[in-house]
Design a protein around this motif. Structure first.
Motif, PDB file in Angstrom:
ATOM      1  N   LYS A 133      -3.014   0.449  -5.861  1.00  0.00           N
ATOM      2  CA  LYS A 133      -2.945   0.994  -7.220  1.00  0.00           C
ATOM      3  C   LYS A 133      -2.041   2.239  -7.248  1.00  0.00           C
ATOM      4  O   LYS A 133      -1.176   2.378  -8.120  1.00  0.00           O
ATOM      5  CB  LYS A 133      -4.363   1.365  -7.686  1.00  0.00           C
ATOM      6  N   LEU A 134      -2.226   3.099  -6.278  1.00  0.00           N
ATOM      7  CA  LEU A 134      -1.398   4.309  -6.206  1.00  0.00           C
ATOM      8  C   LEU A 134       0.089   3.946  -6.076  1.00  0.00           C
ATOM      9  O   LEU A 134       0.956   4.597  -6.651  1.00  0.00           O
ATOM     10  CB  LEU A 134      -1.801   5.162  -4.991  1.00  0.00           C
ATOM     11  N   HIS A 135       0.345   2.898  -5.317  1.00  0.00           N
ATOM     12  CA  HIS A 135       1.729   2.467  -5.126  1.00  0.00           C
ATOM     13  C   HIS A 135       2.322   1.965  -6.439  1.00  0.00           C
ATOM     14  O   HIS A 135       3.451   2.333  -6.805  1.00  0.00           O
ATOM     15  CB  HIS A 135       1.801   1.380  -4.048  1.00  0.00           C
ATOM     16  N   SER A 136       1.575   1.125  -7.145  1.00  0.00           N
ATOM     17  CA  SER A 136       2.075   0.589  -8.426  1.00  0.00           C
ATOM     18  C   SER A 136       2.399   1.722  -9.384  1.00  0.00           C
ATOM     19  O   SER A 136       3.412   1.686 -10.090  1.00  0.00           O
ATOM     20  CB  SER A 136       1.038  -0.335  -9.059  1.00  0.00           C
ATOM     21  N   GLU A 137       1.534   2.730  -9.390  1.00  0.00           N
ATOM     22  CA  GLU A 137       1.763   3.872 -10.294  1.00  0.00           C
ATOM     23  C   GLU A 137       3.053   4.605  -9.916  1.00  0.00           C
ATOM     24  O   GLU A 137       3.844   4.968 -10.791  1.00  0.00           O
ATOM     25  CB  GLU A 137       0.578   4.849 -10.217  1.00  0.00           C
ATOM     26  N   ALA A 138       3.269   4.780  -8.614  1.00  0.00           N
ATOM     27  CA  ALA A 138       4.466   5.495  -8.171  1.00  0.00           C
ATOM     28  C   ALA A 138       5.732   4.715  -8.531  1.00  0.00           C
ATOM     29  O   ALA A 138       6.719   5.290  -9.007  1.00  0.00           O
ATOM     30  CB  ALA A 138       4.399   5.737  -6.657  1.00  0.00           C
ATOM     31  N   VAL A 139       5.694   3.397  -8.311  1.00  0.00           N
ATOM     32  CA  VAL A 139       6.860   2.559  -8.604  1.00  0.00           C
ATOM     33  C   VAL A 139       7.159   2.563 -10.101  1.00  0.00           C
ATOM     34  O   VAL A 139       8.310   2.628 -10.531  1.00  0.00           O
ATOM     35  CB  VAL A 139       6.629   1.121  -8.071  1.00  0.00           C
ATOM     36  N   LYS A 140       6.091   2.538 -10.883  1.00  0.00           N
ATOM     37  CA  LYS A 140       6.249   2.563 -12.349  1.00  0.00           C
ATOM     38  C   LYS A 140       6.916   3.888 -12.767  1.00  0.00           C
ATOM     39  O   LYS A 140       7.839   3.908 -13.587  1.00  0.00           O
ATOM     40  CB  LYS A 140       4.874   2.415 -13.001  1.00  0.00           C
TER      41      LYS A 140
ATOM     42  N   THR B  38       0.862  -1.183   0.000  1.00  0.00           N
ATOM     43  CA  THR B  38       0.000   0.000   0.000  1.00  0.00           C
ATOM     44  C   THR B  38       0.900   1.235   0.000  1.00  0.00           C
ATOM     45  O   THR B  38       1.894   1.269   0.712  1.00  0.00           O
ATOM     46  CB  THR B  38      -0.901   0.051   1.251  1.00  0.00           C
ATOM     47  N   TYR B  39       0.534   2.224  -0.810  1.00  0.00           N
ATOM     48  CA  TYR B  39       1.340   3.435  -0.907  1.00  0.00           C
ATOM     49  C   TYR B  39       1.611   4.029   0.476  1.00  0.00           C
ATOM     50  O   TYR B  39       2.701   4.471   0.773  1.00  0.00           O
ATOM     51  CB  TYR B  39       0.591   4.461  -1.763  1.00  0.00           C
ATOM     52  N   TYR B  40       0.599   3.992   1.336  1.00  0.00           N
ATOM     53  CA  TYR B  40       0.694   4.679   2.626  1.00  0.00           C
ATOM     54  C   TYR B  40       1.133   3.767   3.770  1.00  0.00           C
ATOM     55  O   TYR B  40       1.055   4.147   4.930  1.00  0.00           O
ATOM     56  CB  TYR B  40      -0.636   5.368   2.958  1.00  0.00           C
ATOM     57  N   HIS B  41       1.611   2.544   3.423  1.00  0.00           N
ATOM     58  CA  HIS B  41       2.059   1.625   4.469  1.00  0.00           C
ATOM     59  C   HIS B  41       0.979   1.561   5.552  1.00  0.00           C
ATOM     60  O   HIS B  41       1.232   1.765   6.748  1.00  0.00           O
ATOM     61  CB  HIS B  41       3.385   2.114   5.064  1.00  0.00           C
ATOM     62  N   SER B  42      -0.235   1.267   5.110  1.00  0.00           N
ATOM     63  CA  SER B  42      -1.385   1.414   6.004  1.00  0.00           C
ATOM     64  C   SER B  42      -1.945   0.069   6.456  1.00  0.00           C
ATOM     65  O   SER B  42      -1.499  -0.986   6.034  1.00  0.00           O
ATOM     66  CB  SER B  42      -2.493   2.175   5.280  1.00  0.00           C
ATOM     67  N   LEU B  43      -2.965   0.168   7.318  1.00  0.00           N
ATOM     68  CA  LEU B  43      -3.703  -1.012   7.756  1.00  0.00           C
ATOM     69  C   LEU B  43      -5.045  -1.083   7.015  1.00  0.00           C
ATOM     70  O   LEU B  43      -6.008  -1.667   7.508  1.00  0.00           O
ATOM     71  CB  LEU B  43      -3.945  -0.959   9.265  1.00  0.00           C
ATOM     72  N   ALA B  44      -5.094  -0.463   5.822  1.00  0.00           N
ATOM     73  CA  ALA B  44      -6.367  -0.399   5.081  1.00  0.00           C
ATOM     74  C   ALA B  44      -6.963  -1.783   4.841  1.00  0.00           C
ATOM     75  O   ALA B  44      -8.183  -1.941   4.832  1.00  0.00           O
ATOM     76  CB  ALA B  44      -6.170   0.327   3.753  1.00  0.00           C
ATOM     77  N   ALA B  45      -6.109  -2.795   4.699  1.00  0.00           N
ATOM     78  CA  ALA B  45      -6.620  -4.153   4.442  1.00  0.00           C
ATOM     79  C   ALA B  45      -7.537  -4.623   5.572  1.00  0.00           C
ATOM     80  O   ALA B  45      -8.390  -5.482   5.370  1.00  0.00           O
ATOM     81  CB  ALA B  45      -5.454  -5.124   4.279  1.00  0.00           C
ATOM     82  N   LEU B  46      -7.383  -4.054   6.744  1.00  0.00           N
ATOM     83  CA  LEU B  46      -8.196  -4.462   7.894  1.00  0.00           C
ATOM     84  C   LEU B  46      -9.516  -3.699   7.957  1.00  0.00           C
ATOM     85  O   LEU B  46     -10.410  -4.063   8.702  1.00  0.00           O
ATOM     86  CB  LEU B  46      -7.446  -4.193   9.201  1.00  0.00           C
TER      87      LEU B  46
ATOM     88  N   GLN C 295     -11.904  -2.509   1.959  1.00  0.00           N
ATOM     89  CA  GLN C 295     -11.442  -3.159   0.734  1.00  0.00           C
ATOM     90  C   GLN C 295     -11.140  -2.140  -0.360  1.00  0.00           C
ATOM     91  O   GLN C 295     -10.122  -2.201  -1.028  1.00  0.00           O
ATOM     92  CB  GLN C 295     -12.546  -4.087   0.263  1.00  0.00           C
ATOM     93  N   LYS C 296     -12.058  -1.172  -0.474  1.00  0.00           N
ATOM     94  CA  LYS C 296     -11.909  -0.166  -1.535  1.00  0.00           C
ATOM     95  C   LYS C 296     -10.639   0.649  -1.339  1.00  0.00           C
ATOM     96  O   LYS C 296      -9.880   0.906  -2.259  1.00  0.00           O
ATOM     97  CB  LYS C 296     -13.112   0.788  -1.514  1.00  0.00           C
ATOM     98  N   GLU C 297     -10.453   1.093  -0.111  1.00  0.00           N
ATOM     99  CA  GLU C 297      -9.314   1.923   0.218  1.00  0.00           C
ATOM    100  C   GLU C 297      -8.011   1.141   0.023  1.00  0.00           C
ATOM    101  O   GLU C 297      -7.025   1.658  -0.499  1.00  0.00           O
ATOM    102  CB  GLU C 297      -9.457   2.418   1.667  1.00  0.00           C
ATOM    103  N   PHE C 298      -8.039  -0.100   0.421  1.00  0.00           N
ATOM    104  CA  PHE C 298      -6.884  -0.983   0.268  1.00  0.00           C
ATOM    105  C   PHE C 298      -6.492  -1.070  -1.210  1.00  0.00           C
ATOM    106  O   PHE C 298      -5.343  -0.822  -1.596  1.00  0.00           O
ATOM    107  CB  PHE C 298      -7.265  -2.363   0.824  1.00  0.00           C
ATOM    108  N   GLU C 299      -7.455  -1.355  -2.032  1.00  0.00           N
ATOM    109  CA  GLU C 299      -7.207  -1.512  -3.466  1.00  0.00           C
ATOM    110  C   GLU C 299      -6.678  -0.213  -4.073  1.00  0.00           C
ATOM    111  O   GLU C 299      -5.745  -0.211  -4.872  1.00  0.00           O
ATOM    112  CB  GLU C 299      -8.512  -1.928  -4.143  1.00  0.00           C
ATOM    113  N   LYS C 300      -7.274   0.882  -3.653  1.00  0.00           N
ATOM    114  CA  LYS C 300      -6.873   2.186  -4.174  1.00  0.00           C
ATOM    115  C   LYS C 300      -5.402   2.470  -3.842  1.00  0.00           C
ATOM    116  O   LYS C 300      -4.629   2.930  -4.692  1.00  0.00           O
ATOM    117  CB  LYS C 300      -7.780   3.263  -3.544  1.00  0.00           C
ATOM    118  N   GLN C 301      -5.029   2.173  -2.597  1.00  0.00           N
ATOM    119  CA  GLN C 301      -3.654   2.460  -2.168  1.00  0.00           C
ATOM    120  C   GLN C 301      -2.638   1.551  -2.856  1.00  0.00           C
ATOM    121  O   GLN C 301      -1.504   1.951  -3.115  1.00  0.00           O
ATOM    122  CB  GLN C 301      -3.538   2.340  -0.644  1.00  0.00           C
TER     123      GLN C 301
END
Lengths: 418, 416
Positions: free
Chosen positions: B128-135, B109-117, B120-126
């Motif tokens: 995705k944001l991370h993949s974009e940043a790494v790319k 997760t981009y924000y190194h978060s506990l969103a998975a807990l 679901q939506k927020e987790f997926e979004k983060q």
């Protein structure tokens, strides 16, 4: 052991600490003769203080007829003397003459007289160690050492700098300094105090042992359902928040910072009452400051409370504050924690060295203190968390550790003598 | 055959400055400029010079001298972002490693978060944001996922599989492995097409925690000795997963422990044995077969002896703080203001809740060591005041939006 107050007739933490020390030493098999000004002893035996059964036989108390009371000042000494009506001048004793039964006439004179009389106790009572608690009994300790030649331990629960800030009484300072100089070992109730002894009294660091105070939970279990103190609980049941101050209203305890902090809190949390338990020489000033800040309708001055009443007030409070300017140890936060009440203590206290589950701030940082108190009032989770963890922490702080440290210190002193 | 799979975690949170009740309204949360450990710029620069730059230099050298050496990294988005602001040279030096093609970058997760807990939506979004940043920064697209602090469960695995990853990393905790060995590939219970790599915590912790400990009976740990230990698994395992914080090198284990020299020599020592080699997580998935299924109905993580989520969520203040921040999700998403969303997400970083942990607070353990606040309570106070400030900002923006909309309607009406 020389002291000058003992529960239940104590007005501050010193008596409680003396009892804690004595209890833990006796329970570990040490016989203690506790020498006190007579007035204290009489009242204390009259009230039949209960000790742990197995240790009762090991404690022996001796009364010395002097007019000393805890936290006495020159003025209050003279006032008390006036009541007794026995004001006489201290006369120099000629050789062989019996010691004067008359009071000395000045506080310092009385302290020296207590010392002389106490020296006599050392002639008749068998002992291996002499242990003196705070300046009022240091002269007694020194006198006893002169008589018996046994090692002297000077136990510092508070210094003149804690009590008076920079306006120290030179005579008292001299007695403190002489006591520590003459002692074979100095015990400080915290590192905070140890540093004062090093920096202000020139005691060599290696001569000082830190022995933190403990607390016996069982002494604080009873709570009153019906008493003046329950007025405070009543406020709580009406939905008001309660912020509590307990202690002598003197410079040392920082009552003025409490008022400044209250003013800030009130702006943000108008449904808050501030309860002040205690009395002292700054009481009038504190009341004036409260009135000037237009908070008289939000302050309750409950006077000096003890025992069940005090426990009841602790329990009712949402948070207990100790904004002390200079506090060698500070027992009251632990008393509050036993009653499941979160505490905010100043960094300028010995107790902050041993308590983790408390909020801490500098006494002069009124904004920081107010902000922390408001956070506790607004967040039940924070209050609950401090409560639960604080309760667990304080239950582990008994006196046994202090007793063990003192015993090993005694043993070292005796071994050195051989 | 014994393969080592190295994975290094690189992360720095946006720590919240000391934020009192009276600061509510000034809305400046992360820019502490004091000499304390709450100053994010100061910390990042310090860790860059003690760890990231020297450790990268060692790895660069190792990659050059050992053509068979491989490793993998996961960078939190908040780390990458702080690097870009305070120490761009650190990003460049990581880039150099990745360009060799032998260093894999994983997803998180981009924000190194506990969103998975929590969402679901927020987790997926983060993610995705991370993949974009790494790319954008490294020009690679991660295919293997590791969740914050290796927090893992059946449900998280299912979600990660749904997002299309081919593998996920987790702690090789005894209570999910039971009698089994962490040194093989597994599959999450009842989930196909997702491979599970489990950390060998004994060997990993020998390096990460015990390396510099003089009271440890194996001290000092030499490259030769450690290579022997790992090689001993030959025949009793296929893949040894050595997962650790990258800050192990130079920050947790200081330079004077010899940690850099260890890392410089270990790969060639290990490769002396012809059956030994290094793999990246995606290579491991290609090379080895799954040997069984792992059931994880409850959360596991790599933190503390409990290896559960109690480091972030066990006491009242942690529960409360997490609740407060995730309660804002609907409003934040609805408002759709970039700055507010980004701030809200920075408040989700797991470290904020870790600092509030009171588990062993009085014993002066690692929680205290890694806590930039004086106490867990101070951490909570700063956090709750910041969340309240954010709430006020959200309410204000909502009102502004409403009145703008109303004005718009008004003018429309007039035109009619």
């Amino acid at each position: 052991m020389f002291g000058w107050e003992f529960p239940p007739h104590n007005s501050g933490g010193l008596g409680v600490a003396c009892k804690g020390v004595v209890d833990s030493l006796c329970s570990q098999g040490t016989a203690v003769t506790f020498v006190l000004p007579k007035k204290v002893v009489t009242e204390f035996s009259k009230n039949k203080v209960v000790f742990a059964d197995n240790s009762q036989d090991l404690l022996n108390t001796k009364g010395v007829d002097v007019m000393l009371m805890p936290y006495i000042t020159s003025e209050s000494y003279e006032e008390e003397l006036g009541k007794v009506g026995k004001k006489t001048k201290k006369k120099k004793r000629k050789k062989g003459e019996k010691r004067s039964l008359n009071y000395a006439g000045t506080l310092l004179g009385e302290v020296y007289r207590y010392g002389e009389l106490a020296g006599d106790v050392a002639e008749t009572e068998e002992h291996d160690i002499i242990h003196a608690h705070d300046w009022l009994s240091f002269e007694a300790g020194i006198a006893a050492k002169e008589v018996s030649g046994k090692p002297l331990v000077a136990h510092v629960h508070a210094t003149e700098f804690d009590r008076s800030g920079e306006r120290v009484n030179q005579d008292i300072y001299n007695i403190e300094r002489r006591g520590m100089y003459m002692a074979d070992r100095v015990v400080a109730v915290s590192n905070f105090t140890k540093n004062i002894l090093i920096n202000r009294y020139g005691v060599p660091e290696g001569k000082i042992t830190v022995v933190h105070n403990g607390i016996n939970e069982n002494d604080y279990m009873s709570v009153l359902e019906d008493s003046p103190a329950s007025v405070v609980s009543g406020l709580k049941s009406h939905g008001y928040k309660i912020v509590l101050f307990v202690g002598r209203i003197t410079f040392q305890k920082g009552p003025d910072y409490f008022v400044k902090m209250a003013k800030k809190i009130r702006e943000y949390e108008p449904n808050t009452f501030f309860v002040v338990c205690g009395s002292g020489d700054m009481e009038k000033q504190m009341i004036h400051e409260v009135a000037a800040a237009r908070m008289s309708d939000r302050f309750i001055f409950a006077g000096f409370l003890r025992g069940e009443s005090l426990n009841t007030v602790y329990k009712a409070a949402d948070i207990y504050i100790m904004p002390s300017v200079s506090e060698p140890f500070g027992l009251t936060p632990l008393e509050a924690m036993i009653q499941d009440t979160p505490v905010l203590i100043s960094h300028q206290t010995g107790v902050s060295e041993v308590v983790s589950h408390a909020l801490k701030a500098n006494f002069w940082d009124v904004d920081d203190m107010a902000s922390k108190v408001i956070s506790v009032l607004r967040n039940p989770s924070l209050q609950q968390c401090l409560k639960n963890n604080g309760r667990t922490e304080v239950s582990r702080m008994n006196w046994n550790l202090a007793g063990e440290k003192l015993l090993s210190l005694y043993k070292n002193l005796l071994a050195r003598q051989l | 055959m014994a393969s080592i799979c190295f994975y290094f975690q690189v992360h720095q949170p946006f720590r919240i400055r000391k934020y009192g009740v009276f600061d509510v309204g000034n809305s400046d949360y992360f820019n502490d400029d004091s000499e304390t450990d709450l100053n994010n710029c100061r910390i990042l620069k310090k860790v860059a010079s003690k760890c990231y730059l020297p450790a990268n230099a060692v790895l660069k050298n190792v990659l050059e001298t050992n053509p068979d050496f491989k490793a993998s990294f996961s960078f939190s988005g908040v780390f990458l972002e702080q690097c870009a602001i305070y120490a761009p040279e650190v990003l460049e030096s990581f880039s150099d490693l990745i360009k060799t093609g032998r260093v894999e970058v994983m997803s998180e997760t981009y924000y190194h978060s506990l969103a998975a807990l929590y969402s679901q939506k927020e987790f997926e979004k983060q993610v995705k944001l991370h993949s974009e940043a790494v790319k954008e920064i490294f020009n690679v697209s991660p295919t293997v996922f590791r969740n914050t602090e290796l927090i893992y469960s059946n449900d998280i695995a299912r979600e990660v599989q749904r997002m299309g990853f081919k593998a996920i990393l987790a702690e090789g905790a005894d209570h999910i492995l039971e009698w089994r060995s962490p040194n093989f590939l597994y599959r999450p219970a009842e989930i196909d097409n997702l491979v599970l790599l489990l950390k060998n915590y004994r060997l990993s912790d020998d390096v990460a925690f015990r390396f510099g400990e003089r009271s440890w009976k194996e001290y000092p740990l030499t490259a030769e000795k450690f290579a022997q230990w790992v090689s001993a698994y030959n025949g009793a395992g296929e893949i040894i997963n050595l997962f650790m914080d990258y800050e192990t090198f130079g920050e947790h284990q200081w330079e004077d422990t010899g940690i850099f020299e260890f890392m410089r020599h270990f790969p060639s020592e290990f490769l002396k044995h012809p059956d030994n080699n290094f793999v990246t997580p995606s290579e491991a998935v290609e090379r080895y077969e799954v040997v069984g299924e792992i059931e994880a109905p409850n959360y596991v993580s790599w933190a503390d002896v409990e290896r559960d989520i109690s480091a972030w969520r066990s006491n009242e203040i942690q529960h409360d703080a997490l609740r407060c921040v995730y309660e804002l999700e609907r409003d934040v998403v609805e408002l759709d203001d970039h700055e507010i969303t980004h701030t809200w997400r920075k408040l989700q970083t797991s470290d904020h809740f870790y600092y509030m942990c009171t588990k062993w607070f009085q014993d002066g353990d690692v929680h205290k060591y890694f806590n930039p606040y004086d106490s867990p309570y101070e951490a909570f106070i700063a956090f709750s005041n910041v969340v309240n400030d954010l709430k006020l900002r959200i309410d204000k923006r909502k009102k502004e939006k409403k009145s703008l909309k109303r004005k718009g309607e008004g003018s429309l009406f007039r035109e009619k």
